[in-house]
Design a protein around this motif. Structure first.
Motif, PDB file in Angstrom:
ATOM      1  N   TYR A 117     -58.367 -18.575  29.194  1.00  0.00           N
ATOM      2  CA  TYR A 117     -58.131 -17.551  28.188  1.00  0.00           C
ATOM      3  C   TYR A 117     -58.364 -16.157  28.772  1.00  0.00           C
ATOM      4  O   TYR A 117     -57.630 -15.216  28.485  1.00  0.00           O
ATOM      5  CB  TYR A 117     -59.020 -17.782  26.959  1.00  0.00           C
ATOM      6  N   ALA A 118     -59.383 -16.019  29.600  1.00  0.00           N
ATOM      7  CA  ALA A 118     -59.657 -14.728  30.232  1.00  0.00           C
ATOM      8  C   ALA A 118     -58.495 -14.304  31.125  1.00  0.00           C
ATOM      9  O   ALA A 118     -58.092 -13.134  31.118  1.00  0.00           O
ATOM     10  CB  ALA A 118     -60.948 -14.802  31.044  1.00  0.00           C
TER      11      ALA A 118
ATOM     12  N   VAL B 147     -55.351 -15.175  30.793  1.00  0.00           N
ATOM     13  CA  VAL B 147     -54.219 -14.824  29.927  1.00  0.00           C
ATOM     14  C   VAL B 147     -54.394 -13.416  29.365  1.00  0.00           C
ATOM     15  O   VAL B 147     -53.456 -12.613  29.356  1.00  0.00           O
ATOM     16  CB  VAL B 147     -54.057 -15.863  28.793  1.00  0.00           C
ATOM     17  N   VAL B 148     -55.600 -13.092  28.916  1.00  0.00           N
ATOM     18  CA  VAL B 148     -55.858 -11.760  28.363  1.00  0.00           C
ATOM     19  C   VAL B 148     -55.662 -10.691  29.433  1.00  0.00           C
ATOM     20  O   VAL B 148     -55.048  -9.643  29.181  1.00  0.00           O
ATOM     21  CB  VAL B 148     -57.277 -11.687  27.758  1.00  0.00           C
ATOM     22  N   ILE B 149     -56.161 -10.936  30.634  1.00  0.00           N
ATOM     23  CA  ILE B 149     -56.018  -9.956  31.716  1.00  0.00           C
ATOM     24  C   ILE B 149     -54.556  -9.774  32.095  1.00  0.00           C
ATOM     25  O   ILE B 149     -54.071  -8.644  32.247  1.00  0.00           O
ATOM     26  CB  ILE B 149     -56.876 -10.372  32.930  1.00  0.00           C
ATOM     27  N   LEU B 150     -53.823 -10.890  32.237  1.00  0.00           N
ATOM     28  CA  LEU B 150     -52.403 -10.783  32.579  1.00  0.00           C
ATOM     29  C   LEU B 150     -51.602 -10.081  31.488  1.00  0.00           C
ATOM     30  O   LEU B 150     -50.752  -9.231  31.784  1.00  0.00           O
ATOM     31  CB  LEU B 150     -51.815 -12.167  32.858  1.00  0.00           C
ATOM     32  N   LEU B 151     -51.858 -10.415  30.231  1.00  0.00           N
ATOM     33  CA  LEU B 151     -51.173  -9.729  29.143  1.00  0.00           C
ATOM     34  C   LEU B 151     -51.546  -8.247  29.102  1.00  0.00           C
ATOM     35  O   LEU B 151     -50.704  -7.399  28.820  1.00  0.00           O
ATOM     36  CB  LEU B 151     -51.506 -10.389  27.803  1.00  0.00           C
ATOM     37  N   GLY B 152     -52.806  -7.954  29.374  1.00  0.00           N
ATOM     38  CA  GLY B 152     -53.239  -6.556  29.393  1.00  0.00           C
ATOM     39  C   GLY B 152     -52.518  -5.746  30.443  1.00  0.00           C
ATOM     40  O   GLY B 152     -52.017  -4.645  30.166  1.00  0.00           O
TER      41      GLY B 152
ATOM     42  N   MET C  95     -59.683  -5.929  22.830  1.00  0.00           N
ATOM     43  CA  MET C  95     -59.166  -6.622  21.646  1.00  0.00           C
ATOM     44  C   MET C  95     -58.935  -8.098  21.942  1.00  0.00           C
ATOM     45  O   MET C  95     -59.212  -8.960  21.105  1.00  0.00           O
ATOM     46  CB  MET C  95     -57.862  -5.969  21.171  1.00  0.00           C
ATOM     47  N   GLY C  96     -58.435  -8.420  23.145  1.00  0.00           N
ATOM     48  CA  GLY C  96     -58.209  -9.809  23.511  1.00  0.00           C
ATOM     49  C   GLY C  96     -59.487 -10.616  23.555  1.00  0.00           C
ATOM     50  O   GLY C  96     -59.536 -11.755  23.096  1.00  0.00           O
ATOM     51  N   PHE C  97     -60.557 -10.020  24.072  1.00  0.00           N
ATOM     52  CA  PHE C  97     -61.814 -10.750  24.145  1.00  0.00           C
ATOM     53  C   PHE C  97     -62.500 -10.858  22.787  1.00  0.00           C
ATOM     54  O   PHE C  97     -63.179 -11.841  22.505  1.00  0.00           O
ATOM     55  CB  PHE C  97     -62.732 -10.123  25.187  1.00  0.00           C
TER      56      PHE C  97
END
Length: 91
Positions: free
Chosen positions: A38-39, A41-46, A72-74
């Motif tokens: 999940y981390a 995915v959030v970093i890549l999307l960010g 926001m993702g975290f």
């Protein structure tokens, strides 16, 4: 009715929800942690979204949007995985 017990995947001992250490094998119990994937995915999307924002609005928009998207993702991850229980065994 809510299930207030958790089961250790290492020793299969059941314990009350809220303990910090498994009684059977002394594994550390963590609550509300999200998976490593999940981390990523959030970093890549960010980075992807900030690159798109940077292309459309300039570099200032990208530098501001990256931390906002990450935070926001975290926060969303903590809400989604709030019931997650992880056992970590110390070797």
């Amino acid at each position: 009715m809510e299930n207030n017990t958790i089961k250790c995947p290492f020793c299969l001992k059941e314990s009350q929800r809220g303990v910090h250490v498994c009684i059977g094998c002394m594994a550390t119990v963590l609550y509300g942690t999200y998976p490593v994937w999940y981390a990523f995915v959030v970093i890549l999307l960010g980075f992807g979204l900030s690159a798109l924002i940077g292309i459309s609005s300039g570099i200032a928009g990208a530098t501001i949007s990256l931390p906002i998207i990450g935070v926001m993702g975290f926060i969303v991850g903590k809400v989604i995985f709030s019931d997650n229980v992880v056992f970590r065994r110390n070797m």
